[in-house]
Design an enzyme around this catalytic site. Structure first.
Site, PDB file in Angstrom:
ATOM      1  N   LYS A   1     -82.237  37.732  13.093  1.00 53.61           N
ATOM      2  CA  LYS A   1     -83.377  38.326  13.795  1.00 53.61           C
ATOM      3  C   LYS A   1     -83.179  39.821  14.082  1.00 53.61           C
ATOM      4  O   LYS A   1     -82.051  40.312  14.154  1.00 53.61           O
ATOM      5  CB  LYS A   1     -83.673  37.541  15.071  1.00 53.61           C
ATOM      6  CG  LYS A   1     -84.336  36.205  14.696  1.00 53.61           C
ATOM      7  CD  LYS A   1     -85.136  35.551  15.764  1.00 53.61           C
ATOM      8  CE  LYS A   1     -85.949  34.417  15.120  1.00 53.61           C
ATOM      9  NZ  LYS A   1     -86.432  33.446  16.082  1.00 53.61           N
TER      10      LYS A   1
ATOM     11  N   ARG B   1     -81.316  26.900  14.445  1.00 54.18           N
ATOM     12  CA  ARG B   1     -82.154  27.103  13.261  1.00 54.18           C
ATOM     13  C   ARG B   1     -81.608  28.316  12.510  1.00 54.18           C
ATOM     14  O   ARG B   1     -81.644  29.427  13.034  1.00 54.18           O
ATOM     15  CB  ARG B   1     -83.600  27.338  13.714  1.00 54.18           C
ATOM     16  CG  ARG B   1     -84.597  27.527  12.578  1.00 54.18           C
ATOM     17  CD  ARG B   1     -85.978  27.833  13.152  1.00 54.18           C
ATOM     18  NE  ARG B   1     -86.970  28.053  12.110  1.00 54.18           N
ATOM     19  CZ  ARG B   1     -87.151  29.211  11.511  1.00 54.18           C
ATOM     20  NH1 ARG B   1     -86.427  30.256  11.840  1.00 54.18           N
ATOM     21  NH2 ARG B   1     -88.068  29.335  10.569  1.00 54.18           N
TER      22      ARG B   1
HETATM   23  C1  7PM Z   1     -90.249  37.309  10.310  1.00 53.04           C
HETATM   24  C2  7PM Z   1     -89.969  37.346  11.663  1.00 53.04           C
HETATM   25  C3  7PM Z   1     -90.099  36.175   9.581  1.00 53.04           C
HETATM   26  C4  7PM Z   1     -89.557  36.207  12.314  1.00 53.04           C
HETATM   27  C5  7PM Z   1     -89.668  35.034  10.214  1.00 53.04           C
HETATM   28  C6  7PM Z   1     -89.405  35.063  11.569  1.00 53.04           C
HETATM   29  C7  7PM Z   1     -88.294  30.482  14.985  1.00 53.04           C
HETATM   30  C8  7PM Z   1     -89.112  29.515  14.430  1.00 53.04           C
HETATM   31  C9  7PM Z   1     -89.270  31.346  13.281  1.00 53.04           C
HETATM   32  C10 7PM Z   1     -87.546  30.166  16.170  1.00 53.04           C
HETATM   33  C11 7PM Z   1     -88.526  27.980  16.047  1.00 53.04           C
HETATM   34  C12 7PM Z   1     -87.453  33.713  11.739  1.00 53.04           C
HETATM   35  C13 7PM Z   1     -88.850  33.900  12.275  1.00 53.04           C
HETATM   36  N1  7PM Z   1     -88.387  31.611  14.246  1.00 53.04           N
HETATM   37  N2  7PM Z   1     -89.229  28.276  14.933  1.00 53.04           N
HETATM   38  N3  7PM Z   1     -89.718  30.070  13.364  1.00 53.04           N
HETATM   39  N4  7PM Z   1     -87.708  28.898  16.652  1.00 53.04           N
HETATM   40  N5  7PM Z   1     -88.629  26.761  16.589  1.00 53.04           N
HETATM   41  O1  7PM Z   1     -86.623  34.599  12.042  1.00 53.04           O
HETATM   42  O2  7PM Z   1     -86.817  30.976  16.754  1.00 53.04           O
HETATM   43  O3  7PM Z   1     -87.179  32.787  10.988  1.00 53.04           O
HETATM   44  S1  7PM Z   1     -89.835  32.453  12.081  1.00 53.04           S
END
Ligand code: 7PM
Length: 279
Positions: free
Chosen positions: A221, A255
Site C-alpha cells: 500500500k 490480505r
Molecule cells: C489500488 C489501491 C489498487 C488500493 C488496489 C487497492 C483491501 C481490500 C483492497 C483491504 C479488504 C489493495 C487495494 N484493499 N479488501 N481490497 N481490505 N478487505 O491494495 O485492505 O489491494 S484493494
C-alpha cells in the site's frame, strides 16, 4: 476459533493468508501468450501452493480516483475465474465487490466469502447477504474511493472505526446476518493518512473486543511509500513488517500479494508462538 466459509472450515487460531487475484484487463498483460483466464488460474494455483487459504477475486479497481467498472464488465471478468477455480479446487474463494448482483452471481459460481470495501452499504447488499447466508468481510472506508484520499479527517481514527463497526454490526443484525459470519477490517489506506494507518495498526488489538476475526490488508500500500520511499513493486519488506505487526496485534487473516514470502514470515511467527518449554 474455527470459522465456517459455507461448509469449508478454517482454523483462525493461527493467522491465515488471503491471496489477492486482481482480474483487470491490464493485470495479466503478457503479449497474448496465454489468455487472461489461464493466467489468472495459474496465479491462483501458485498462491494456493504457496500457502494461501483464501483467494480474493476482484474485478473492480478500487484505486483512488479509478474509473468505475460496469456490473456487466465486472461479472465478465470474475465469473469465469470463480467457476474454473471452483471446478479444480476446494479453496475458499472470496469475491471483492460492492455490487449485490456481482455478489449473487459470484456466490452461485462458487464463492464462499464476500469481501466488501463498502461494508454492505450499497442498496440491497445487506438483504442479499442475509438471504445467501454467506460470510462477509466488512471494511471501513471514509468517503468513496474517488475522494477518500483527498482529505482524510478524524478526531480519533481508532474510535471512529470502532463506531463504524458497531453501526455496521447493528445493521447486519437488523437485516438477519448472523454475527458468526462476519469478519472486520479497518481498511488500511481507505480514507486514511499515514498517521491514521499507523495508529490503526498499533491499536489493532482494540478491535478484538468484538470477538470476530480481524482482516488486515496492508500489502504494497502507498502508506509505505512515505516510510521507505519506494514504488509499489519494491514494498515487499515493508509489507512483511506491517503484516507481522498486524498478526501480533490480533489479525486472523492478512490480505497479501506476496503469498510465499508471507507464508515464510508466518511460519517463523507460529514457531515462536508455539514453543513452550525451556531447554
Ligand atoms: C489500488 C489501491 C489498487 C488500493 C488496489 C487497492 C483491501 C481490500 C483492497 C483491504 C479488504 C489493495 C487495494 N484493499 N479488501 N481490497 N481490505 N478487505 O491494495 O485492505 O489491494 S484493494
Amino acid at each position: 476459533m474455527v470459522f465456517d466459509f459455507c461448509g469449508t472450515k478454517l482454523n483462525l487460531n493461527s493467522p491465515q493468508i488471503m491471496g489477492v487475484l486482481n482480474i483487470t484487463p491490464d493485470s495479466f498483460s503478457d503479449g497474448g501468450q496465454f489468455n487472461h483466464l489461464d493466467k489468472a488460474l495459474q496465479q491462483a494455483q501458485a498462491m494456493i501452493a504457496a500457502g494461501a487459504s483464501i483467494i480474493d477475486v476482484g474485478g473492480e479497481s478500487t484505486r483512488p480516483g479509478a474509473v468505475k467498472v460496469s456490473e456487466q464488465d465486472e461479472l465478465a471478468r470474475v465469473l469465469p475465474v470463480i467457476e474454473k477455480l471452483r471446478q479444480c479446487s476446494d479453496i475458499i474463494i472470496s469475491i471483492d465487490t460492492s455490487k449485490p448482483e456481482v455478489m449473487r452471481q459470484a456466490v452461485a459460481a462458487g464463492a464462499n466469502l464476500i469481501n466488501d470495501i463498502n461494508a454492505l452499504r450499497s442498496e440491497g447488499a445487506l438483504e442479499l447477504v442475509a438471504e445467501l447466508s454467506v460470510p462477509v468481510c466488512l471494511m471501513h472506508m471514509q468517503n468513496k474511493p474517488e475522494t477518500m484520499q483527498k482529505k482524510p479527517d478524524y478526531d480519533d481514527v481508532v474510535e471512529e472505526v470502532n463506531a463504524f463497526f458497531l453501526e455496521r454490526l447493528s445493521a447486519c443484525k437488523e437485516a438477519g446476518i448472523k454475527a458468526d459470519r462476519i469478519i472486520l477490517d479497518p481498511g488500511f489506506g481507505f480514507g486514511k493518512t499515514l498517521q491514521h494507518n499507523l495508529l490503526l495498526l498499533k491499536n489493532l488489538a482494540s478491535f478484538k473486543k468484538f470477538n470476530l476475526p480481524i482482516l488486515a490488508g496492508l500489502s504494497r500500500k502507498s502508506m509505505f511509500a512515505e516510510i521507505v520511499n519506494k514504488p509499489v513493486d519494491q514494498r515487499l519488506y515493508a509489507s512483511l513488517s506491517a503484516a507481522l505487526i498486524a498478526v501480533s496485534n490480533g489479525a486472523a487473516i492478512v490480505r497479501v500479494h506476496d503469498v510465499e514470502q508471507t507464508a515464510d514470515m508466518l511460519k517463523v511467527y507460529n514457531a515462536v508462538r508455539q514453543v513452550n518449554s525451556r531447554c
